[in-house]
Design a protein around this motif. Structure first.
Motif, PDB file in Angstrom:
ATOM      1  N   THR A  22       1.022  -0.990   0.141  1.00 43.23           N
ATOM      2  CA  THR A  22      -0.367   0.095  -0.094  1.00 43.23           C
ATOM      3  C   THR A  22       1.178   1.288  -0.132  1.00 43.23           C
ATOM      4  O   THR A  22       2.046   1.629   0.937  1.00 43.23           O
ATOM      5  CB  THR A  22      -1.306  -0.316   0.924  1.00 43.23           C
ATOM      6  N   ASP A  23       0.708   2.563  -0.802  1.00 45.86           N
ATOM      7  CA  ASP A  23       1.635   3.592  -1.322  1.00 45.86           C
ATOM      8  C   ASP A  23       0.797   4.670  -0.496  1.00 45.86           C
ATOM      9  O   ASP A  23      -0.333   4.571   0.894  1.00 45.86           O
ATOM     10  CB  ASP A  23       0.998   4.129  -2.164  1.00 45.86           C
ATOM     11  N   THR A  24       2.067   4.896   0.918  1.00 51.26           N
ATOM     12  CA  THR A  24       1.843   5.882   1.778  1.00 51.26           C
ATOM     13  C   THR A  24       1.492   7.045   1.382  1.00 51.26           C
ATOM     14  O   THR A  24       2.642   7.653   0.233  1.00 51.26           O
ATOM     15  CB  THR A  24       2.984   5.714   3.236  1.00 51.26           C
ATOM     16  N   LEU A  25       0.565   7.822   1.577  1.00 49.80           N
ATOM     17  CA  LEU A  25       1.348   9.530   1.163  1.00 49.80           C
ATOM     18  C   LEU A  25       0.868  10.495   2.666  1.00 49.80           C
ATOM     19  O   LEU A  25      -0.066  10.452   3.073  1.00 49.80           O
ATOM     20  CB  LEU A  25      -0.983   9.307   0.593  1.00 49.80           C
ATOM     21  N   LEU A  26       1.685  11.388   1.904  1.00 50.75           N
ATOM     22  CA  LEU A  26       1.951  12.400   2.595  1.00 50.75           C
ATOM     23  C   LEU A  26       1.490  13.557   2.899  1.00 50.75           C
ATOM     24  O   LEU A  26       0.882  13.591   1.626  1.00 50.75           O
ATOM     25  CB  LEU A  26       3.495  12.836   3.021  1.00 50.75           C
ATOM     26  N   LEU A  62      10.392  17.491   8.918  1.00 48.19           N
ATOM     27  CA  LEU A  62      10.893  16.537   8.785  1.00 48.19           C
ATOM     28  C   LEU A  62      11.281  15.862   9.978  1.00 48.19           C
ATOM     29  O   LEU A  62      11.326  14.261   9.683  1.00 48.19           O
ATOM     30  CB  LEU A  62      12.206  16.747   7.553  1.00 48.19           C
ATOM     31  N   SER A  63      11.853  16.351  10.455  1.00 53.50           N
ATOM     32  CA  SER A  63      12.299  16.014  12.165  1.00 53.50           C
ATOM     33  C   SER A  63      10.764  14.842  12.430  1.00 53.50           C
ATOM     34  O   SER A  63      11.280  13.732  13.028  1.00 53.50           O
ATOM     35  CB  SER A  63      11.794  17.147  13.034  1.00 53.50           C
ATOM     36  N   ALA A  64       9.691  15.590  12.452  1.00 55.33           N
ATOM     37  CA  ALA A  64       8.351  14.669  12.648  1.00 55.33           C
ATOM     38  C   ALA A  64       8.214  13.351  11.811  1.00 55.33           C
ATOM     39  O   ALA A  64       8.165  12.286  12.743  1.00 55.33           O
ATOM     40  CB  ALA A  64       7.273  15.396  12.931  1.00 55.33           C
ATOM     41  N   ILE A  65       8.526  13.746  10.618  1.00 57.98           N
ATOM     42  CA  ILE A  65       8.328  12.343  10.271  1.00 57.98           C
ATOM     43  C   ILE A  65       9.365  11.191  10.120  1.00 57.98           C
ATOM     44  O   ILE A  65       9.473   9.825  10.927  1.00 57.98           O
ATOM     45  CB  ILE A  65       8.419  12.895   8.033  1.00 57.98           C
ATOM     46  N   ARG A  66      10.249  11.686  10.601  1.00 54.95           N
ATOM     47  CA  ARG A  66      11.873  10.656  10.739  1.00 54.95           C
ATOM     48  C   ARG A  66      11.799  10.170  12.184  1.00 54.95           C
ATOM     49  O   ARG A  66      11.880   9.041  12.188  1.00 54.95           O
ATOM     50  CB  ARG A  66      13.258  11.509  10.111  1.00 54.95           C
ATOM     51  N   ALA A  67      11.412  11.170  13.246  1.00 58.13           N
ATOM     52  CA  ALA A  67      11.133  10.887  14.478  1.00 58.13           C
ATOM     53  C   ALA A  67      10.043   9.389  13.642  1.00 58.13           C
ATOM     54  O   ALA A  67      10.149   7.727  14.906  1.00 58.13           O
ATOM     55  CB  ALA A  67      10.275  11.367  15.085  1.00 58.13           C
ATOM     56  N   GLU A  68       8.883   9.407  13.975  1.00 60.33           N
ATOM     57  CA  GLU A  68       7.496   8.497  13.163  1.00 60.33           C
ATOM     58  C   GLU A  68       7.831   7.599  12.836  1.00 60.33           C
ATOM     59  O   GLU A  68       8.028   6.312  13.027  1.00 60.33           O
ATOM     60  CB  GLU A  68       6.611   9.271  12.916  1.00 60.33           C
ATOM     61  N   ARG A  69       8.674   7.219  11.505  1.00 61.40           N
ATOM     62  CA  ARG A  69       9.655   5.887  11.231  1.00 61.40           C
ATOM     63  C   ARG A  69       8.199   5.335  10.511  1.00 61.40           C
ATOM     64  O   ARG A  69       8.171   3.997  10.840  1.00 61.40           O
ATOM     65  CB  ARG A  69      10.446   5.366  11.931  1.00 61.40           C
ATOM     66  N   ARG A 124     -12.080  15.063  12.835  1.00 62.95           N
ATOM     67  CA  ARG A 124     -12.308  14.062  11.400  1.00 62.95           C
ATOM     68  C   ARG A 124     -10.743  13.737  10.972  1.00 62.95           C
ATOM     69  O   ARG A 124     -10.803  12.037  10.188  1.00 62.95           O
ATOM     70  CB  ARG A 124     -12.510  15.229  10.537  1.00 62.95           C
ATOM     71  N   VAL A 125      -9.523  14.552  11.423  1.00 68.61           N
ATOM     72  CA  VAL A 125      -8.347  14.002  10.866  1.00 68.61           C
ATOM     73  C   VAL A 125      -8.097  12.444  12.020  1.00 68.61           C
ATOM     74  O   VAL A 125      -7.483  11.927  11.944  1.00 68.61           O
ATOM     75  CB  VAL A 125      -7.056  15.243  11.288  1.00 68.61           C
ATOM     76  N   TRP A 126      -8.135  12.286  13.008  1.00 70.67           N
ATOM     77  CA  TRP A 126      -7.849  11.883  13.983  1.00 70.67           C
ATOM     78  C   TRP A 126      -8.373  10.342  13.438  1.00 70.67           C
ATOM     79  O   TRP A 126      -7.975   8.892  13.951  1.00 70.67           O
ATOM     80  CB  TRP A 126      -8.571  11.738  15.738  1.00 70.67           C
ATOM     81  N   LYS A 127      -9.657  10.258  13.164  1.00 69.80           N
ATOM     82  CA  LYS A 127     -11.010   9.290  12.939  1.00 69.80           C
ATOM     83  C   LYS A 127      -9.866   8.923  10.785  1.00 69.80           C
ATOM     84  O   LYS A 127      -9.970   6.775  10.795  1.00 69.80           O
ATOM     85  CB  LYS A 127     -12.074   9.526  12.226  1.00 69.80           C
ATOM     86  N   SER A 128     -10.119   9.731  10.795  1.00 73.92           N
ATOM     87  CA  SER A 128      -9.343   9.381   8.514  1.00 73.92           C
ATOM     88  C   SER A 128      -8.115   8.770   8.863  1.00 73.92           C
ATOM     89  O   SER A 128      -7.631   8.276   7.642  1.00 73.92           O
ATOM     90  CB  SER A 128      -9.642  10.813   8.141  1.00 73.92           C
ATOM     91  N   ALA A 129      -7.072   9.797   9.674  1.00 72.51           N
ATOM     92  CA  ALA A 129      -5.851   9.106   8.997  1.00 72.51           C
ATOM     93  C   ALA A 129      -5.493   8.184  10.239  1.00 72.51           C
ATOM     94  O   ALA A 129      -5.214   7.744  11.097  1.00 72.51           O
ATOM     95  CB  ALA A 129      -5.153  10.564   9.552  1.00 72.51           C
ATOM     96  N   ASP A 130      -4.285   7.240   9.165  1.00 71.96           N
ATOM     97  CA  ASP A 130      -3.642   6.191   9.579  1.00 71.96           C
ATOM     98  C   ASP A 130      -2.399   6.701  10.413  1.00 71.96           C
ATOM     99  O   ASP A 130      -2.352   6.369  11.381  1.00 71.96           O
ATOM    100  CB  ASP A 130      -2.537   6.444   8.784  1.00 71.96           C
ATOM    101  N   ILE A 131      -1.783   7.797  10.145  1.00 70.68           N
ATOM    102  CA  ILE A 131      -0.605   8.466  11.039  1.00 70.68           C
ATOM    103  C   ILE A 131      -0.706  10.137  11.159  1.00 70.68           C
ATOM    104  O   ILE A 131      -1.264  10.202  10.212  1.00 70.68           O
ATOM    105  CB  ILE A 131       0.881   7.841  10.896  1.00 70.68           C
ATOM    106  N   ALA A 147      -2.578   7.401   4.758  1.00 70.18           N
ATOM    107  CA  ALA A 147      -2.671   8.573   5.125  1.00 70.18           C
ATOM    108  C   ALA A 147      -1.415   8.382   6.001  1.00 70.18           C
ATOM    109  O   ALA A 147      -1.951   8.266   7.658  1.00 70.18           O
ATOM    110  CB  ALA A 147      -3.816   8.934   4.850  1.00 70.18           C
ATOM    111  N   LEU A 148      -0.865   9.943   5.986  1.00 73.70           N
ATOM    112  CA  LEU A 148      -0.025  10.253   6.922  1.00 73.70           C
ATOM    113  C   LEU A 148       0.052  11.984   7.203  1.00 73.70           C
ATOM    114  O   LEU A 148       0.418  12.793   5.799  1.00 73.70           O
ATOM    115  CB  LEU A 148       1.591  10.201   6.287  1.00 73.70           C
ATOM    116  N   VAL A 149      -0.908  12.323   7.566  1.00 74.59           N
ATOM    117  CA  VAL A 149      -1.361  13.750   7.668  1.00 74.59           C
ATOM    118  C   VAL A 149      -0.117  14.162   9.001  1.00 74.59           C
ATOM    119  O   VAL A 149      -0.471  14.243  10.174  1.00 74.59           O
ATOM    120  CB  VAL A 149      -2.681  13.502   8.038  1.00 74.59           C
ATOM    121  N   VAL A 150       0.237  15.911   7.925  1.00 72.75           N
ATOM    122  CA  VAL A 150       0.726  15.900   9.080  1.00 72.75           C
ATOM    123  C   VAL A 150      -0.074  17.990   9.516  1.00 72.75           C
ATOM    124  O   VAL A 150      -0.043  18.456   8.692  1.00 72.75           O
ATOM    125  CB  VAL A 150       2.406  16.731   8.739  1.00 72.75           C
TER     126      VAL A 150
END
Length: 416
Positions: free
Chosen positions: A2-6, A58-65, A38-45, A28-31
């Motif tokens: 599955t593709d991850t979309l930021l 970028l720092s938040a994404i790298r910390a999440e891995r 709605r964001v909490w319910k729909s986002a995977d991360i 869905a990776l939402v920043v």
């Protein structure tokens, strides 16, 4: 896999579209800096960070891995330079960084359009208040001042006299991170939004709306945009001329493959000015809900495909209906909330697609004085047999909101 979309940044009301992104089968990776239910319910991360801060995101994404990210986009949030830099850093398809900057920074954009021979207002770029005021001698009054590197209407003000111009100019300079402002000739006419996609440099239009500026100077020196209307008052030939101007803007800014959002002004003598062109979905639910309600063309799935480097589904670009739809706003302009009720009953009115609060309201909430387009108290989206009927319904709904304010200042009279 599955593709991850930021999804970096969600514009006002655009969290309603996040569930539809998920329906496309992406992760869905939402920043965002505002995590709604709605964001909490729909986002995977879901990560909390400022979507305008490339390093912080970028720092938040790298910390999440989160693993490999396949695409980057924004949901109507005006941060193409950050999205472009993230796409480049993460190895995803995207608009080149220099093009995203050119489309977003007002001083660079208007200069590029001018060099390409497109009609633009007389303008000057200044780094001091004295230089901006001196430019008014050449540009003339009235004029408009804008922070070069701020989005939306933040810091935008009308200048109608040299004696009162310094304060709004200094405010615009203070709001600009780089200390640059654009001073432009003030133009009058009808304003329009053209939305679409550039693919191999060719524009595919997905929507054409009129911007409602009947009370544009109600809060002078700030501008008030009352909403959007479809279909346009322009006839077919006039719309075609506007689209040709947008295509010229696409060419001038190097938008080879991108989402396209524009702000157009057409003067009473028929001259077409491209005031803004940028590489993101039109926000405030316009591209994702209002235009699709009117025409049946939903650009969101194709925006996701574009972000992932996939071809557009051309069949989804063809209109399937012609319906009158309007969105209208009630501005916030001071006062204290005494009582606020439920919108559910009024939302069930036939012809009402949605009615919503623009701010978090509760008894005791103190509303700000109006300073720009983001300060919306409430809004409504309606449809009808024609635009007059849809607009009349929107006016009735906004007059019946379950809200009582105290200490609200009298509305200023419109500037002649």
């Amino acid at each position: 896999m599955t593709d991850t979309l930021l999804i970096c940044g969600i514009g006002s009301g655009m969290d309603r579209s996040l569930a539809r992104v998920k329906e496309m089968g992406v992760r869905a990776l939402v920043v965002t800096d505002r995590i709604t239910e709605r964001v909490w319910k729909s986002a995977d991360i879901c990560l909390e960070a400022d979507p305008d801060d490339f390093t912080g995101v970028l720092s938040a994404i790298r910390a999440e891995r989160p693993g490999r990210i396949s695409g980057v986009m924004t949901l109507g949030y005006d941060n193409p330079p950050v999205v472009a830099r993230l796409a480049a850093e993460l190895g995803c398809p995207g608009v080149p960084v220099e093009v995203a900057d050119l489309c977003t920074l007002k001083d660079r954009r208007i200069a590029a359009l001018d060099r390409a021979g497109l009609p633009v207002p007389r303008f000057a770029v200044a780094t001091t208040a004295d230089a901006a005021l001196a430019a008014l001698n050449r540009i003339g009054l009235p004029a408009v001042v804008k922070p070069s590197d701020r989005t939306g209407s933040l810091g935008v003000a009308k200048l109608d006299a040299l004696g009162t111009a310094r304060e709004p100019v200094e405010r615009a300079l203070a709001l600009s991170p780089t200390g640059h402002v654009v001073v432009e000739e003030y133009l009058t006419g009808t304003e329009h939004t053209v939305a679409g996609f550039a693919v191999d440099g060719r524009l595919r239009v997905t929507g054409f709306a009129d911007r409602e500026y009947g009370e544009k100077e109600r809060f002078f020196p700030h501008f008030f945009e009352g909403g959007d209307t479809l279909p346009s008052v322009l006839d077919e030939a006039q719309r075609a001329e506007v689209v040709r101007t947008v295509q010229r803007g696409v060419d001038a800014l190097g938008l080879t493959t991108a989402v396209v959002n524009t702000d157009i002004l057409r003067t009473p003598d028929g001259r077409v000015y491209l005031l803004e062109i940028t590489c993101r979905l039109t926000g405030a639910r316009i591209a994702t809900e209002i235009m699709p309600l009117a025409t049946g063309v939903d650009p969101l799935p194709n925006a996701v495909r574009l972000a992932l480097g996939r071809p557009l589904a051309e069949e989804e670009l063809r209109p399937t209906r012609d319906r009158a739809v309007v969105q209208r706003y009630l501005p916030a302009n001071g006062g204290t909330v005494e009582w606020v009720g439920d919108l559910a009953e009024i939302a069930r009115t036939p012809g009402v697609h949605d009615v919503f609060w623009g701010l978090d309201l509760a008894p005791g909430t103190v509303l700000p004085p109006y300073r720009g387009g983001d300060e919306v108290l409430a809004g409504v989206i309606t449809s009808g047999p024609d635009t007059a009927a849809a607009e009349a319904l929107a006016t009735r709904v906004l007059s019946r909101l379950p809200l009582r304010l105290t200490d609200r200042p009298a509305a200023p009279a419109p500037t002649p």
